[in-house]
Scaffold this active site. Structure first.
Site, PDB file in Angstrom:
ATOM      1  N   ASP A  47       0.974  -1.107   0.217  1.00 52.79           N
ATOM      2  CA  ASP A  47       0.054  -0.103   0.095  1.00 52.79           C
ATOM      3  C   ASP A  47       0.901   1.244  -0.089  1.00 52.79           C
ATOM      4  O   ASP A  47       1.888   1.089   0.669  1.00 52.79           O
ATOM      5  CB  ASP A  47      -1.071   0.001   1.366  1.00 52.79           C
ATOM      6  CG  ASP A  47      -2.124   0.902   1.058  1.00 52.79           C
ATOM      7  OD1 ASP A  47      -2.999   0.307   0.828  1.00 52.79           O
ATOM      8  OD2 ASP A  47      -2.121   2.031   0.856  1.00 52.79           O
ATOM      9  N   THR A 100     -11.136   2.736  -7.090  1.00 55.49           N
ATOM     10  CA  THR A 100     -11.805   3.227  -8.388  1.00 55.49           C
ATOM     11  C   THR A 100     -12.804   4.176  -8.224  1.00 55.49           C
ATOM     12  O   THR A 100     -13.973   3.720  -8.599  1.00 55.49           O
ATOM     13  CB  THR A 100     -11.914   2.179  -9.443  1.00 55.49           C
ATOM     14  OG1 THR A 100     -12.675   1.171  -8.820  1.00 55.49           O
ATOM     15  CG2 THR A 100     -10.731   1.471 -10.046  1.00 55.49           C
ATOM     16  N   ARG A 168     -16.731  -9.504  -5.082  1.00 55.75           N
ATOM     17  CA  ARG A 168     -18.197  -9.112  -4.847  1.00 55.75           C
ATOM     18  C   ARG A 168     -18.867  -9.355  -3.360  1.00 55.75           C
ATOM     19  O   ARG A 168     -19.933 -10.020  -2.919  1.00 55.75           O
ATOM     20  CB  ARG A 168     -19.013 -10.229  -5.789  1.00 55.75           C
ATOM     21  CG  ARG A 168     -18.038 -11.173  -6.638  1.00 55.75           C
ATOM     22  CD  ARG A 168     -19.033 -12.291  -7.095  1.00 55.75           C
ATOM     23  NE  ARG A 168     -20.057 -11.876  -8.204  1.00 55.75           N
ATOM     24  CZ  ARG A 168     -20.517 -12.966  -8.837  1.00 55.75           C
ATOM     25  NH1 ARG A 168     -20.179 -14.357  -8.598  1.00 55.75           N
ATOM     26  NH2 ARG A 168     -21.070 -12.589  -9.972  1.00 55.75           N
ATOM     27  N   VAL A 169     -17.817  -9.127  -2.397  1.00 57.29           N
ATOM     28  CA  VAL A 169     -18.152  -9.466  -0.945  1.00 57.29           C
ATOM     29  C   VAL A 169     -18.614  -8.387  -0.209  1.00 57.29           C
ATOM     30  O   VAL A 169     -18.628  -7.285  -0.780  1.00 57.29           O
ATOM     31  CB  VAL A 169     -16.796  -9.926  -0.253  1.00 57.29           C
ATOM     32  CG1 VAL A 169     -16.299 -11.186  -0.874  1.00 57.29           C
ATOM     33  CG2 VAL A 169     -15.629  -8.932  -0.499  1.00 57.29           C
ATOM     34  N   LYS A 220     -19.884  -7.393 -12.944  1.00 53.73           N
ATOM     35  CA  LYS A 220     -19.792  -6.500 -11.755  1.00 53.73           C
ATOM     36  C   LYS A 220     -20.621  -5.170 -11.698  1.00 53.73           C
ATOM     37  O   LYS A 220     -21.305  -5.066 -10.965  1.00 53.73           O
ATOM     38  CB  LYS A 220     -18.298  -6.455 -11.444  1.00 53.73           C
ATOM     39  CG  LYS A 220     -18.219  -5.168 -10.210  1.00 53.73           C
ATOM     40  CD  LYS A 220     -18.141  -5.881  -8.894  1.00 53.73           C
ATOM     41  CE  LYS A 220     -18.302  -4.966  -8.029  1.00 53.73           C
ATOM     42  NZ  LYS A 220     -18.171  -5.421  -6.667  1.00 53.73           N
ATOM     43  N   HIS A 258     -45.100 -12.041  -2.826  1.00 50.97           N
ATOM     44  CA  HIS A 258     -45.218 -12.552  -4.171  1.00 50.97           C
ATOM     45  C   HIS A 258     -43.858 -13.287  -4.568  1.00 50.97           C
ATOM     46  O   HIS A 258     -42.852 -12.711  -4.038  1.00 50.97           O
ATOM     47  CB  HIS A 258     -45.440 -11.392  -5.134  1.00 50.97           C
ATOM     48  CG  HIS A 258     -45.757 -11.869  -6.503  1.00 50.97           C
ATOM     49  ND1 HIS A 258     -44.663 -12.469  -7.484  1.00 50.97           N
ATOM     50  CD2 HIS A 258     -46.833 -11.822  -7.383  1.00 50.97           C
ATOM     51  CE1 HIS A 258     -45.364 -12.826  -8.558  1.00 50.97           C
ATOM     52  NE2 HIS A 258     -46.450 -12.135  -8.507  1.00 50.97           N
ATOM     53  N   CYS A 274     -19.418   1.670  -3.379  1.00 48.03           N
ATOM     54  CA  CYS A 274     -19.895   0.920  -4.609  1.00 48.03           C
ATOM     55  C   CYS A 274     -21.295   1.016  -5.300  1.00 48.03           C
ATOM     56  O   CYS A 274     -21.312   1.754  -6.270  1.00 48.03           O
ATOM     57  CB  CYS A 274     -19.879  -0.421  -4.085  1.00 48.03           C
ATOM     58  SG  CYS A 274     -18.589  -1.161  -3.345  1.00 48.03           S
ATOM     59  N   LYS A 328     -23.894   2.240   6.090  1.00 48.45           N
ATOM     60  CA  LYS A 328     -24.898   1.109   6.493  1.00 48.45           C
ATOM     61  C   LYS A 328     -24.665   0.611   8.005  1.00 48.45           C
ATOM     62  O   LYS A 328     -23.867   0.834   8.668  1.00 48.45           O
ATOM     63  CB  LYS A 328     -25.157   0.033   5.470  1.00 48.45           C
ATOM     64  CG  LYS A 328     -23.732  -0.771   5.542  1.00 48.45           C
ATOM     65  CD  LYS A 328     -24.212  -1.944   4.499  1.00 48.45           C
ATOM     66  CE  LYS A 328     -22.823  -2.768   4.436  1.00 48.45           C
ATOM     67  NZ  LYS A 328     -23.109  -4.121   3.681  1.00 48.45           N
ATOM     68  N   ARG A 335     -17.561   6.046   4.118  1.00 45.31           N
ATOM     69  CA  ARG A 335     -17.425   6.570   2.781  1.00 45.31           C
ATOM     70  C   ARG A 335     -18.821   6.880   2.148  1.00 45.31           C
ATOM     71  O   ARG A 335     -19.629   5.952   2.256  1.00 45.31           O
ATOM     72  CB  ARG A 335     -16.498   5.662   1.894  1.00 45.31           C
ATOM     73  CG  ARG A 335     -14.936   5.747   2.285  1.00 45.31           C
ATOM     74  CD  ARG A 335     -14.253   4.794   1.447  1.00 45.31           C
ATOM     75  NE  ARG A 335     -14.469   3.391   1.837  1.00 45.31           N
ATOM     76  CZ  ARG A 335     -14.145   2.582   1.248  1.00 45.31           C
ATOM     77  NH1 ARG A 335     -13.239   2.529   0.277  1.00 45.31           N
ATOM     78  NH2 ARG A 335     -14.430   1.114   1.656  1.00 45.31           N
TER      79      ARG A 335
HETATM   80  N1  SAJ Z   1     -29.059   0.215   1.229  1.00 44.22           N
HETATM   81  C1  SAJ Z   1     -30.402   0.801   1.299  1.00 44.22           C
HETATM   82  N2  SAJ Z   1     -31.650  -0.380   1.400  1.00 44.22           N
HETATM   83  C2  SAJ Z   1     -31.319  -1.596   1.238  1.00 44.22           C
HETATM   84  C3  SAJ Z   1     -29.928  -2.117   1.020  1.00 44.22           C
HETATM   85  C4  SAJ Z   1     -29.053  -1.184   1.140  1.00 44.22           C
HETATM   86  O1  SAJ Z   1     -30.732   1.752   1.400  1.00 44.22           O
HETATM   87  O2  SAJ Z   1     -32.195  -2.287   1.218  1.00 44.22           O
HETATM   88  C5  SAJ Z   1     -28.179   1.106   1.275  1.00 44.22           C
HETATM   89  C6  SAJ Z   1     -27.193   0.860   2.625  1.00 44.22           C
HETATM   90  O3  SAJ Z   1     -27.579   1.143   3.517  1.00 44.22           O
HETATM   91  C7  SAJ Z   1     -25.733   1.536   1.886  1.00 44.22           C
HETATM   92  C8  SAJ Z   1     -26.016   1.247   0.452  1.00 44.22           C
HETATM   93  O4  SAJ Z   1     -27.248   1.075   0.109  1.00 44.22           O
HETATM   94  O5  SAJ Z   1     -26.022   2.772   2.165  1.00 44.22           O
HETATM   95  C9  SAJ Z   1     -24.960  -0.063  -0.059  1.00 44.22           C
HETATM   96  O6  SAJ Z   1     -25.249  -0.992   0.901  1.00 44.22           O
HETATM   97  P1  SAJ Z   1     -25.325  -2.462   0.495  1.00 44.22           P
HETATM   98  O7  SAJ Z   1     -25.231  -3.240   1.735  1.00 44.22           O
HETATM   99  O8  SAJ Z   1     -26.420  -2.770  -0.488  1.00 44.22           O
HETATM  100  O9  SAJ Z   1     -24.042  -2.858  -0.348  1.00 44.22           O
HETATM  101  P2  SAJ Z   1     -22.344  -2.543  -0.343  1.00 44.22           P
HETATM  102  O10 SAJ Z   1     -21.883  -1.154  -1.044  1.00 44.22           O
HETATM  103  O11 SAJ Z   1     -21.916  -2.901   1.235  1.00 44.22           O
HETATM  104  O12 SAJ Z   1     -21.855  -3.817  -1.104  1.00 44.22           O
HETATM  105  C10 SAJ Z   1     -22.322  -4.208  -2.662  1.00 44.22           C
HETATM  106  C11 SAJ Z   1     -22.647  -5.564  -2.822  1.00 44.22           C
HETATM  107  N3  SAJ Z   1     -23.336  -5.470  -3.920  1.00 44.22           N
HETATM  108  C12 SAJ Z   1     -24.249  -6.448  -4.185  1.00 44.22           C
HETATM  109  O13 SAJ Z   1     -24.920  -6.879  -3.302  1.00 44.22           O
HETATM  110  C13 SAJ Z   1     -24.762  -6.607  -5.525  1.00 44.22           C
HETATM  111  C14 SAJ Z   1     -21.335  -6.333  -2.476  1.00 44.22           C
HETATM  112  O14 SAJ Z   1     -21.624  -7.606  -2.911  1.00 44.22           O
HETATM  113  C15 SAJ Z   1     -20.276  -5.749  -3.425  1.00 44.22           C
HETATM  114  O15 SAJ Z   1     -19.011  -6.471  -3.277  1.00 44.22           O
HETATM  115  C16 SAJ Z   1     -19.881  -4.408  -3.045  1.00 44.22           C
HETATM  116  O16 SAJ Z   1     -20.915  -3.762  -3.330  1.00 44.22           O
HETATM  117  C17 SAJ Z   1     -18.783  -4.015  -3.861  1.00 44.22           C
HETATM  118  O17 SAJ Z   1     -17.648  -3.792  -3.231  1.00 44.22           O
HETATM  119  O18 SAJ Z   1     -19.071  -3.647  -4.864  1.00 44.22           O
END
Ligand code: SAJ
Length: 433
Positions: A47, A100, A168-169, A220, A258, A274, A328, A335
């Site tokens: 890093d 990125t 994708r985690v 992705k 549903h 993300c 979240k 971030r």
């Molecule tokens: N959020 C909502 N409502 C929901 C779910 C999430 O408002 O029902 C908000 C969260 O509070 C947060 C934002 O969306 O602010 C993103 O949170 P998240 O839990 O949906 O996703 P990330 O950003 O933590 O992780 C996502 C994931 N992508 C998918 O599920 C398709 C993860 O698998 C990816 O690896 C990650 O992006 C990434 O690094 O790209």
């Protein structure tokens, strides 16, 4: 967690001679470096942040992720994991996990990737493998890497193997998902993909799918854009429900009965590195991506709407306490934090704002609840941390100047707070019945 322990035992059994360098030790790179080392490779984590490298050399972890400490300490204890500020020449594979982001105007900022790729290109030798894990727009692996390789006289696909294996985690479950999730590997040539697959096979228990570079890059973006659009739709439903005087949470719960419907939850805004970022990469390659464009706008609208809700519960000069600045629930990452964005807007409107978060360590944020809510006129729940579900209105009320709470995540039990004399508002519901 038995699964993790089992996986960890399995990972430590083999002793592999290959050396891997992971560049970028953030939320993805550090767990990936640790798990590769725990599965037997000799790993150097790199890093450019010297302070972070010093912290890691002291065996301290700059981030919290369940299960990471065990794997990290196991790998260091077995002498498999070391740290450096620059990529070493003695590695067989280089995995790039650098950020990125997008610029304020929405255009991709690939400067970190370019710098990391330049540093790696300078030490590459024939037969090495370079994998990009960072999320990028379709075509970017070639665009960024190939000129740098060619400058070194190395022909991609012939002298050096090139692949894209998007991470994708989900933060909060990174170790579990690193092991269990399926992976997609895009190779510049089939052989490039096979070389990358050998590495990921060492710890991935899910299936590994092989494809070409551009398809993997697009996969992705499709995943995160799909989730972003789904949440934006839930946000739009919240606005409509408030307009109609009904409760969106009930609507979503019932609609999800549903068998082919799965609507996510509305909130004050999608944060993190993300979901609010990656869809811009799609717009970069296809400006007419209207669904994507509109969903991103809905995310902005929701922040303005949440600010409006908070403002409507405050009188000029009063104090609001933002509960949760993590992007979240139950993570320490702030971030693109909706909580901070909301606080900033309230400050601009002349309100006093304090921030509380049990997980995030940042300037201006306290993890002492009492300190944050003292003399406050309004609590605003902006992140769905478990701690906020356990808040006791009877203990909170005496500290505040007014009994008001705005729940932007449906975290609190409204009836309990109302019983304590609180004015309660819930995003997406005009009343609380
Ligand atoms: N959020 C909502 N409502 C929901 C779910 C999430 O408002 O029902 C908000 C969260 O509070 C947060 C934002 O969306 O602010 C993103 O949170 P998240 O839990 O949906 O996703 P990330 O950003 O933590 O992780 C996502 C994931 N992508 C998918 O599920 C398709 C993860 O698998 C990816 O690896 C990650 O992006 C990434 O690094 O790209």
């Amino acid at each position: 967690m038995p699964l993790l322990q089992n996986s960890y035992k399995m990972l430590t059994m083999s002793d592999r001679s290959e050396r891997i360098c992971v560049v970028g030790l953030g939320y993805i790179g550090l767990p990936t470096a640790s798990i590769l080392a725990a599965s037997g490779f000799h790993v150097v984590g790199c890093d450019v942040d010297e302070e972070k490298i010093e912290v890691l050399k002291r065996r301290e972890l700059p981030i919290y992720e369940p299960g990471l400490r065990t794997i990290f300490e196991g790998a260091i204890g077995a002498d498999k994991l070391s740290f450096s500020t620059s990529p070493p020449r003695e590695a067989d594979a280089y995995i790039l996990c650098v950020p990125t982001p997008v610029s304020p105007d929405g255009s991709p900022n690939l400067s970190y990737l370019r710098e990391a790729a330049r540093a790696v290109a300078g030490v590459l030798e024939k037969g090495n493998l370079v994998v990009v894990e960072s999320t990028i727009y379709p075509g970017a692996t070639e665009e960024v890497l190939f000129p740098l390789l060619q400058e070194q006289g190395l022909e991609p696909g012939k002298d050096v193997f090139v692949a894209h294996c998007p991470e994708r985690v989900i933060p909060g479950h990174i170790i579990k998902e690193l092991i269990e999730n399926d992976r997609v590997i895009g190779g510049y040539t089939p052989e490039c993909a096979r070389q990358a697959e050998k590495i990921y096979r060492s710890f991935v228990e899910g299936k590994i799918f092989i494809t070409d570079l551009k398809t993997a890059e697009m996969v992705k973006l499709a995943e995160n854009t799909y989730r972003m659009v789904n949440i934006a739709l839930a946000m739009e439903f919240a606005l409509i429900a408030e307009h109609l005087g009904i409760n969106v949470w009930e609507v979503i719960t019932l609609a999800n009965r549903h068998p082919r419907v799965d609507i996510l939850n509305p909130g004050p805004g999608m944060g993190g590195h993300c979901l609010p970022v990656d869809p811009y990469f799609l717009l970069h390659v296809y400006k007419d991506a209207r669904v994507t464009h509109n969903a991103l706008q809905t995310n902005e609208i929701m922040l303005a709407h949440s600010t409006g809700l908070a403002t409507s519960m405050l009188s000029p000069g009063e104090k609001a306490t933002i509960l949760g600045v993590a992007y979240k629930g139950n993570v320490d990452d702030a971030r693109n934090s909706p909580g901070f964005a909301l606080g900033k807007r309230l400050k601009e409107k002349g309100f006093e704002v304090s921030y509380h978060d049990p997980h995030v360590k940042a300037e201006g944020v306290t993890n002492e609840l009492e300190k944050a809510i003292r003399h406050s006129h309004l609590l605003v729940v902006a992140a769905d941390h478990n701690e906020y579900r356990l808040l006791k209105p009877g203990e909170v009320a005496p500290l505040m100047k007014a009994r008001r709470i705005l729940d932007l995540r449906r975290v609190i039990d409204a009836a309990l707070w109302e019983a304590e004399g609180f004015e309660v508002r819930l995003l997406g519901a005009s009343s609380l019945k």
